[in-house]
Enzyme design. Structure first.
Site, PDB file in Angstrom:
ATOM      1  N   HIS A  12      43.985  47.131  46.910  1.00  0.00           N
ATOM      2  CA  HIS A  12      43.928  46.120  45.844  1.00  0.00           C
ATOM      3  C   HIS A  12      43.555  44.775  46.449  1.00  0.00           C
ATOM      4  CE1 HIS A  12      45.358  44.846  41.696  1.00  0.00           C
ATOM      5  NE2 HIS A  12      45.208  43.686  42.312  1.00  0.00           N
ATOM      6  N   HIS A  14      40.680  41.528  45.759  1.00  0.00           N
ATOM      7  CA  HIS A  14      39.588  40.915  44.998  1.00  0.00           C
ATOM      8  C   HIS A  14      38.622  40.244  45.971  1.00  0.00           C
ATOM      9  CE1 HIS A  14      41.391  41.424  40.960  1.00  0.00           C
ATOM     10  NE2 HIS A  14      42.525  41.398  41.644  1.00  0.00           N
ATOM     11  N   HIS A 192      44.576  46.555  35.995  1.00  0.00           N
ATOM     12  CA  HIS A 192      45.744  45.689  36.142  1.00  0.00           C
ATOM     13  C   HIS A 192      46.647  45.866  34.924  1.00  0.00           C
ATOM     14  CE1 HIS A 192      43.285  43.916  39.216  1.00  0.00           C
ATOM     15  NE2 HIS A 192      44.088  42.887  39.422  1.00  0.00           N
ATOM     16  N   GLU A 195      52.132  43.560  35.197  1.00  0.00           N
ATOM     17  CA  GLU A 195      52.388  42.353  35.985  1.00  0.00           C
ATOM     18  C   GLU A 195      52.874  41.277  35.019  1.00  0.00           C
ATOM     19  OE1 GLU A 195      50.039  39.402  39.137  1.00  0.00           O
ATOM     20  OE2 GLU A 195      48.896  40.557  37.678  1.00  0.00           O
ATOM     21  N   ASP A 273      46.033  41.412  47.334  1.00  0.00           N
ATOM     22  CA  ASP A 273      45.510  40.867  46.086  1.00  0.00           C
ATOM     23  C   ASP A 273      44.430  39.803  46.344  1.00  0.00           C
ATOM     24  OD1 ASP A 273      45.258  40.689  43.338  1.00  0.00           O
ATOM     25  OD2 ASP A 273      47.147  39.638  43.008  1.00  0.00           O
ATOM     26  N   ASP A 274      44.844  38.563  46.547  1.00  0.00           N
ATOM     27  CA  ASP A 274      43.938  37.445  46.851  1.00  0.00           C
ATOM     28  C   ASP A 274      44.565  36.668  48.011  1.00  0.00           C
ATOM     29  OD1 ASP A 274      42.108  37.420  44.190  1.00  0.00           O
ATOM     30  OD2 ASP A 274      44.211  37.716  43.611  1.00  0.00           O
TER      31      ASP A 274
END
Length: 328
Positions: A12, A14, A192, A195, A273-274
């Site tokens: 996961h 981005h 997604h 969350e 994630d980021d």
């Protein structure tokens, strides 16, 4: 032990969200693009909450205009991942940012990204695969265009389709057409959910989009029936603890439900994630999980095996990565 060199699988990530801040600042300077408001005084990305984070993310992507920009971005991202022991990664790629969903432009961007990925595999020993991702708050019609780009470039490198963006916009089922297009092209599916949308959004993703993985999914802990369903249907969660804490979903890693989900039999994996937005790396994720839950090499080896088993790659690639994990 030091977790930095421990071989890791990340599902996961981005692509633009993994851009080092110095890389984006440098590109903005080269192109004379004003991206004021994106960075704090210390040079890191700055945002106040999830919706503001999305707007800062999109502001930062303004400097990524050409296939060559994405070639350079891919090398910068993979250098960071490889430095933290990642041997296999899947990255979310959005034709929305790579050619504005125009198929011929998307092919050019994709070619540049793949060239960089091949170079990184030769030079850094990291394997990358792409998951085309529609952006939820851009709406279902644009998602269909994104799915067409995905379907037309599906193969042994573009192997999946998913959805990110603002979970507060629309419903999972609004995007069923796009996901059906991707499925028919042979792409594997994730989205997604769970969350910001709560446990019902995970039920909706499974019912309406028929995905096999869930990005985040951590709010499932609030619904015992959903936990049973995840276990029974062998659904894998792409969990990003550092991201969840940075965005205020949980106060700290010790409060995060990843260990409770795992103890309940849910298949969980660990990702960033980021990472530069959330001041995280895969090494730091491991360090914090060890500190919070006492996880050791056996625990992390099991997490990585769950991740590579759930990876959207060919069986040959999976076997090759498993050998690398087992040779640690």
């Amino acid at each position: 032990m030091s977790w930095k060199t421990f071989p890791k699988v990340e599902l996961h990530l981005h692509h633009e969200g993994a851009a080092p801040p110095a890389f984006i600042r440098g590109l903005a300077k080269e192109k004379s693009v004003n991206i004021s408001g994106v960075f704090a005084e210390d040079g890191s990305y700055v945002f106040t909450d999830f919706v503001h984070f999305l707007s800062v993310y999109e502001a930062a992507t303004q400097v990524l205009k050409t296939p060559e920009d994405y070639h350079r971005l891919t090398l910068a991202v993979l250098e960071q991942s490889a430095a933290n022991g990642v041997v296999y990664s899947e990255t979310f790629l959005s034709p929305d940012f790579c050619g504005n969903r125009d198929l011929s432009a998307w092919r050019e961007f994709l070619h540049a990204i793949r060239e960089a990925a091949d170079q990184a595999e030769r030079d850094m020993g990291i394997t990358l695969r792409g998951i085309v991702t529609c952006v939820r708050h851009f709406g279902p019609d644009k998602a269909k265009q994104t799915a067409r780009c995905a379907a037309e470039t599906a193969g042994d490198w573009i192997t999946g389709f998913g959805m990110g963006g603002d979970e507060g916009q629309g419903r999972q089922g609004d995007f069923a057409y796009a996901f059906d297009m991707a499925r028919e092209a042979g792409l594997r599916l994730t989205t997604h959910a769970g969350e910001w949308g709560g446990p019902q959004s995970v039920h909706d993703a499974l019912d309406d989009l028929r995905v096999e993985r869930i990005g985040h999914g951590v709010r499932a802990i609030e619904d015992p029936a959903l936990i049973e369903r995840l276990v029974a249907e062998n659904i894998v969660l792409e969990v990003c603890p550092g991201s969840n804490v940075a965005l205020g979903l949980y106060p700290d890693v010790a409060s995060h439900p990843i260990a409770r989900l795992r103890d309940a039999g849910v298949k969980v994996t660990v990702s960033t994630d980021d990472p530069p937005f959330f001041h995280s790396t895969m090494t730091q994720e491991y360090e914090q999980l060890e500190q919070a839950f006492g996880w050791d090499e056996e625990d992390f080896a099991a997490l990585n095996r769950s991740a590579i088993d759930a990876a959207f790659c060919t069986e040959d690639t999976r076997a090759r990565i498993i050998k690398r994990l087992e040779s640690q």
